[in-house]
Every structure is written in C-alpha cells, then in structure tokens.
Scaffold this active site. Structure first.
Site, PDB file in Angstrom:
ATOM      1  CG  LEU A  15      -3.319   1.720  22.979  1.00  0.00           C
ATOM      2  CD1 LEU A  15      -1.880   1.954  23.421  1.00  0.00           C
ATOM      3  CD2 LEU A  15      -3.366   0.772  21.797  1.00  0.00           C
ATOM      4  CG  ASP A  16      -4.247   5.287  22.025  1.00  0.00           C
ATOM      5  OD1 ASP A  16      -3.086   5.491  22.401  1.00  0.00           O
ATOM      6  OD2 ASP A  16      -4.530   4.790  20.928  1.00  0.00           O
ATOM      7  CD  GLU A  17     -10.067   5.032  26.229  1.00  0.00           C
ATOM      8  OE1 GLU A  17     -10.392   6.027  26.891  1.00  0.00           O
ATOM      9  OE2 GLU A  17     -10.668   4.685  25.209  1.00  0.00           O
TER      10      GLU A  17
END
Lengths: 288, 288, 288, 288
Positions: free
Chosen positions: C230-232
């Site tokens: 997530l969000d990476e």
C-alpha cells in the site's frame, strides 16, 4: 533609546484581547508598524489559543519601563510573551560538521546585512579547516570534537559557550551530531536544525539516498526546532524542488544544497525577526 | 442576525487606529476571529495608508445597527469601509466566450460549496452551446452577442442585468471582448478578469504564441481588476508553470488552461471572502 | 495504417543499442519524431539498464508487420517492449468512491480532447448519484458495492469488466478501497492511484489530518502505480503547494483537491502517451 | 586520453539523422552515456530543424581524430556542431559591478567542485574591493573602469583578455554596463547575463522598483545570452518566487538576490555541460 520594538505573545483566547493589547500600546503613545494575530481554533482541552506579533515604534518610551508595565498586564492574562528590540542583532552560535554550504551562506547574508545576526561563535566537531571556504574572519571558531565517551563534556562545553556569549540561538547548519535529550531540552525553542529532506519523509540518515531509492519526483529540506524526538520538532520552513529519474543520488545532494541553504537562511531570518511562535509541536509563522 | 461579519477598511495612517477599531468592536461585545492589517509606508503626497480586515462574531448584535454606528466612526477617520456578512454568498455574473474551462471550474467549485458564490447569471457573446460541458443547470444563461455597431447596447444590457440581479461581482472567465472605458469605470473594483499571461509580459492578444516565440521558460496567468487600461488593472493573484523548448504553442495553451482556472478561482475566492483591498493600482491581499 | 507509432523498450545496457534501434527504424523508412533514452547506471547485480522511447512516422508501413519484425530484434536483445499507436485512445476504467473532483476533471479533459482516453467504464462502490456533478453522459456506470464478505466477488467483477472492455488502464480517482494483493498483481503496471499526500510522508488514511497535526508547511499529492504494498508503488508524478499555520485540516482538504486532480491528470497523460516506463520500484518518465 | 566526450549538433531535419549519428559513434566503438534530441517542427522557410546532444565514452579513441572524421560527416549534413571534452573545465571570465552575490555564489560552486569551470579572470568596472566578500583567492582581478569616452577601449581590453585567456564564456554576474552592439556580436553565444526580472516583464533599469510599482505577485530572474538587443537575447533559464503586498521594493531586492544567483548558476552549469543549443532567438536546453 529607541528603535522599533517587537512584542510577541500567546495566551488562551479571550474576548477583547486584541483591543486590550493594542490599547495598552496606544495609551503609551506607541505606534504600530505591523501587527498579526492568529486564533488557533483547533483547540484542545485547554480551549483555543491566541497568538500575536506587534512591531511598533515606542515613541521615546524606555523599553525597560514598557516591559515592566507589560509584565503586569501579561500576568493578568496568563501570557507567554517577549519584548525584543528590532535593532539588536540576534546572538547566534553556528554549528557545522563537514559540509559548509549552510555556514558559508549564513556568513554571507550576515556580512551583507541581510540577516540581522551577531555570529558570536562557530562550533564544529571538525577542525577549523572545515570553514576555510567561508569568510568567517574574526568570528571565534571552537573545535569541539566528540566521541561517545566525551559527548557529555562536549555538550556541556556548548552550553557554557552559549551562556558566556549570551547566545539567543543555536543554528545546526548541517551539524551531524545528535543532541542528547537533555541538551535538546536545554536549548528548547532556541535551536534550529536543517534536515536535508522534506519531513516527515526520509527521517534519519542519508535522506537523499532514501529519496533516490524510493523514486520520489520532488525533494526538499526542512528547518525545524530541535527537540528530544529526532526530526520531529516543530517545523519552521520547508521548500522543495522537482527532480527526475535521471538525477542520481549525487545530483540530489547537489540540488539539495541549494534548497537547504535557502530554507535554513529563511528560518533564521524568521526567528531573528521574532516571526516564529511555538504552538505545541507546530509553529505559527507571521510573515510580513 | 447571526453569523460572522467581515469589516474591511482603509484610511490615512494615524496613531492608535488598530486600537480604536478593535476597541469599537470589543465595546459592542464582538469577538474577533481573524484580523489583519497593513501600513503602506511607501506613502505618497497623502502620507501612509492603513488597511485592515477583521472577521468577527457580532454576538447577537444586528449588523444593520452595527453598520450605522460604525458609519459615524468611519466618517470621523475618513475611512473607505465595508461591512459584509460572511454567510451571504457573493452574487456573481460569469462572462465567457468560446473557452469554457474557467466557467466549468467555477461552476464545479460552486456546486461543491468550495466557493461561496451565488451565480446569478452566465453571459456570453456566443450562444448557449458554449456552456454544454458545464453543469450550469438552472443558472440563467444570457446570450449577448456583440458587434462594433451594437457594443454600446450590449454593454448597457450587462449593466441592466447586473443591477436587476444585484450582482456584487462580474467575472470575465475568458471573456474575449474588451470593455469600453465607461463600462470598465462602471464596474470598477467589482470586475475580475483572467489574463492568460504572466503580466506585465505578453499583454494583449495571443499571449501563448507570444510566449512561445519569445522562448520563455516559464508561463503564467494573472487575475486582475478590470480598468480602462487594458491588462493594467490591479493584480490580485498570479501563478506560473515551467515549460521547455519542446512545448509547442499548443502545449502552452493546454498547460495554461490549468493555470488560468486555478488563478481565477483563487482570485474569486479571495474577493468573495473580502480579502482583496484596492490600493491605487495595486492590491492588498489578506490571506488567512 | 497510418498515424505515428510509439516504441518503448527496456533492456540490459549494451554497446550500440541506440544505433541499432534507430537504424532498425531508418532502414524501414520510419521517420523519428521524438526520441529519449536513459541509461540507469545505478546498476545492480544484473548490470546497467537501458530505457528508450521513440515516436515515429511509419511512412506507410503496417504496424503489425513492423511489430512482428521488431519482435525478433527485441528477442535478440532480451528487451521488454511495446509498440503503440499514437492515435488510438487508451481504454480507461475510472474508479471512484465519494469524492468526485478527480473524476470530474478527467471527464472534462477527455471531453475537450486534452486527454487521449476512451473511458470505457466508471466503477464505484457507491451508487450512480456520486457522479451527478460530472458530465459522464454515455459512459457506462457500474455500481460495484463492496463489503468484507463480498470483496473477492467484487474484485472479480472488476477483472471481468476490464477484460470485456479490453481496458488498458485502471485509474483509481480517489477510490477508497484497497486492492487485495492478487488484484494489485493482476493490474500490475496498468493501475494508477492518486494518493492525497506527498509520499512517503503520511501514508495510509487521513493524510491531510496527519499533515495538519504534524505542522508541515507544504502539502502534496502523489500518483503512483498500485502494487501489493500500500502506498509503496512506483511514483509517476507529484506536486505540492505551500500552506500556513492558518490553514485548518479542512483548508488542506480543499487545497489538496486542486493538487490531486492535476497530479492525477498529468500521470494519466504521461501513461497514455507511453511516457512512463517502470524501473523496479521507480519509474522513468520521458517528458517531451 | 580520454574521459567522456560531448557532441552537440544542429542541422536541417532529415530522415535517419539519429541513426546516422549514433551509428557513426557505434562504428568507432564509442559508448553512449546520455543522448537527447529535439526536432523543432515549428519550422520556417528553411524547414524543420534538428538538435542533438550525445555524451559518450570514446573508448580510447583520440578526440582529435574523432573530431576530424566527424567534421567530414558533419559537412555532408550541413551541421553546426561541437565536440567537447567533459573533463575539461570551461574557461570563464566573470564580470561584476557593485553587487557581489552572484560572484560569491559562482566562486563557491567552483571551489566545491559543483561547477566545472576554470575562472580565468574576474573583471569589474569597480576596484577590487568589490570582491572582498568572496573567496576569489588567486583568480586574477582586472579593474576595467568605463566612462562614455573610454567605452571602446574598455571593451577592446575585455576582448583581449578573453583571447589571451582563451575564455570559453563570459558571465555577466550583475555587471551593470551595457555591451555595445559590436561587443555583443563579438561574444555572441558565449556571453550569459543575469537579468533581475522575469523577462519579458520589466526590461531595462530598476526592475524590482518596476515590479513593486506594478504590484505583481511573483518576481523572477532570467539568464539569457547577450545580444545587441538589450534584454532580448535567447533565454536559458528562469525562476520565480511569490511576493505579497507587504514586500517593499527593498524586500524584492533581497528576495531577488536568491533567485538571481541560483538562476545564473544553473544557466552556467547548463552551458558548461554543453546542454544549451541556440535556436534562433530561443534555446534548446537538454537537461539530464
């Protein structure tokens, strides 16, 4: 006697506070040059908080007497406050390790009169050679090396130096040693660090390498007050610049130098002009 | 009754002016929410000029009565002033020619409640089809074509429309007709235009082509009050974006659309929140 | 037949690779319009990596035949490659939850011809009313609600939809559901999300509240490819805007909307113009 | 022998030009490190124009021989071209009048190795004291005062100095004298000036005063090649910063210093890295 004075204050928000402060000054013949206020309505258990900065011409009134009178007034309103003379340069200790770009920049801005500071000392954990590219001239240079075993002494030496020189501000101009908790507390609210990342991204060491590896498209720098929580102190100023995939980690370091020096210089300018008020873990910054 | 009021004023600078205004409000139980002031020391033959904006909670006082009382006070200090209700949306006429991106943007910001406006009319020198991509819904659309021979009539029609609708503001959202001097004077201080260049560069027609041909590396847009001097009115807001040699004139137009719409929306927001005060040919903009 | 083609490729760096690719095209009468390359010298165990984008006029050569011939050439150089038709709009599924500003913006840019996309479907976990402020017209709207118990089915429904519509790209335009790992892998390299913070700062939920509480002086938004982390995922584009202490968390949300929509639109533009190549967890972005 | 070489060229656009140039290098064992190209399709009576920059590792080939061979190739394609050694610092004359911030900045960037220049002379129309705040050390300082009566001689002295020192570039680092037409022609394409405004706004003298009086909300600086048309030469780089009504003309000067020095340093960096190609009255800038 008299040049302009700067009054900064914070207190619990209360009816008529602006009118009271400005009337206090008006009744004493002071002429407001610049005034800003901020009511923090985010509140907390203690209610809203009021912040104010007033620059004024005291019209011949002695700043000592004014301060004494304001002291009573401030006590009645439970204010945190400060009365500063605009024409009195801020006494600054600049600390530096190996990278001198922020030091060089601050010294240049002082020499040109842009920054109203009085650099009372330069302190480094490296020998004087670190400063050869800057025109430090007569500014006393103190070599305070530090090892795990001597950290306590070294920190004490800095505190002594600050006291002897009545330093108003300690600037960590890419000083790469971490203050102990006690040291951070000692200089609370009067020690500014430049962190070479756009906080809260890339805390800790080697932020440009971290930024490169994460593949961000913008890098930045952050000037903040030093607290015991590393890289977590109240932020004063930040700036950023666009990068691309073609920028190596070394390019980021190069581009970062420009951001760092202008962010730190701006934070120091804001501080010495009494434009930064601390609000818990954040800051109120009253720009002109 | 009720919601917050916004007082804006300007007058010759004079001792104690801040204290007097804030005391006036305090004595009537008003509670200041936000206050800004600016002393223009550039001066001129008439001396320095003082500008102020105060948002406050009137605490049940009728805004009509407060205005009447302030009127006397203001007269005594030779003030230009205005007392506005924060909860009353600004009545806006939006004018548009062929390009609808600013219209679409303003309408969207109104629909989401971001912009506190009441769009009382959309006026175009082109037929209604110009507005098909925007969700104008029930907003009355007025097709006011213009030719050299009918310009006087068309301008009169706009003045009538503004009066009938009690419009507070006319927004030229890429309206490509130039107001006559008389029309510009009629709407002085209440007509905002978006110019698609970073003024004062590239005045007049086809600014993106001019920018392309000059080979600038940054383009911009400017929101300003309309005056008789084309593209010379007081500037409210500007923004810019970086371009490169690889951007064609068409690319500049595309990139410019984004800048134009956000610059115009911001200028309208500042105006409707009573944050823009005119200072000769310049503006004082009190951001929060 | 026809219009310009765009060739993108990456492979291990090797002598003469630029000459070979451009000669391949030249020998077939293709005329280069735009070409960019990047040698990633950061290297790794596999050595340096080469990236290239060439837009060219095929001069009457059938793109199918050209692709077949290039396929052999590419195999010989162990390339990852793609040959795209510039005049073929990218088939896009737009996903949205409650906030419609990115959807409205993408639809407007499509309608004006600015974005070369073909919006084959709008998908939401909320009913159609979510899209009423955008001019979605004839674009099929699919209401795919999701609960913990139905997440698998819902994700399968999206995959089916993407397959049926031969979607090239899924855009999460403030779609607030998190893809499962399997879903993220399924759409690897063809699903773009807009995160409403300047990553890597303020990951996860409520980034504007986090930003407000941390007291940063600049906020931003990030468009990135969706991955299981997530969000990476690889970052495509970011932008920022300055804020002050006077901005509430709600102000950040408002300012953020503007940043989000322009960052997402730019990322989609870069993707549909075949300007984004994935390089591990980073991207190579070939701007014109 | 050698480090990397940089080939820059421009010519009429023609089929296969990229393939021919890269093949020329490949056949001689050169390995491309970085390559950029631009086809200017704006065209004119002479048709489209092609620009290219290639940095490559010559793999032991003598740059003299390579240049001789390329010369024939270039002639056949009617190219304007240059073959430069990346490891050979650009020989620069820095000219300055009273304000030293750009000089100090360039010298610092040279000392830290950031700018690959060899400052062969500092020239001023004011005595050496002008440079006391910069660490000019051993760089020869030439005091060349100028009056209307001695302008011809003074300009001749600069030409002699440039020739004797084989200067590649003359940098006007806030040098406030205007070159004669003849002088501008003599140094065409190798003289960069920093203008303290966001051109084309505020040409000529006292741009910050002009900007203040016009009430713009953003100021900037422009680095451009010097031509006979004052402030009209090809623009290399520009940057800007936001200002407010509260900024006095003196504040603009202070803020401007920061913009000027970073814009000039960036333009010099781009020039010395052979990234700037002149395209009529515009520039092609190949950033990494």
């Amino acid at each position: 006697m008299g040049g302009p004075l700067i009054l900064t204050l914070s207190c619990a928000d209360q009816p008529g506070i602006t009118a009271r402060v400005t009337s206090f000054l008006y009744e004493r013949g002071c002429n407001i040059i610049e005034a800003q206020q901020f009511n923090d309505r985010a509140g907390n258990e203690a209610g809203d908080r009021f912040f104010m900065r007033v620059a004024f011409d005291p019209d011949g009134i002695d700043s000592g007497r004014l301060g004494a009178e304001f002291s009573d007034f401030a006590k009645a309103h439970a204010m945190i406050w400060k009365l500063a003379r605009q024409d009195r340069p801020c006494r600054v200790i600049i600390m530096v390790s190996k990278f001198d770009h922020c030091l060089v920049d601050l010294v240049y801005r002082w020499r040109t009169g842009e920054l109203s500071i009085d650099p009372v000392a330069i302190v480094s954990n490296h020998p004087r050679e670190i400063a050869i590219r800057s025109d430090i001239g007569e500014i006393p240079f103190h070599y305070l090396p530090v090892t795990p075993g001597t950290k306590d002494e070294q920190e004490a030496a800095l505190r002594d130096l600050a006291e002897e020189n009545q330093a108003d501000l300690v600037v960590l101009a890419r000083y790469m040693q971490i203050f102990s908790d006690a040291q951070a507390r000692h200089f609370a609210g009067r020690c500014i660090n430049i962190h070479h990342s756009f906080l809260p991204g890339f805390k800790g060491a080697r932020p440009y390498t971290q930024a490169y590896e994460r593949g961000v498209k913008i890098i930045g720098a952050t000037a903040h007050f030093v607290t015991g929580d590393l890289d977590e102190g109240p932020i004063i100023h930040q700036d950023v610049e666009r990068i691309t995939h073609a920028d190596s980690a070394a390019d980021l370091v190069r581009k970062g130098r420009d951001i760092e020096r202008r962010v730190l210089a701006e934070a120091v300018r804001l501080f010495v002009e009494e434009r930064v008020l601390i609000n818990g873990n954040r800051t109120v910054v009253f720009r002109a």
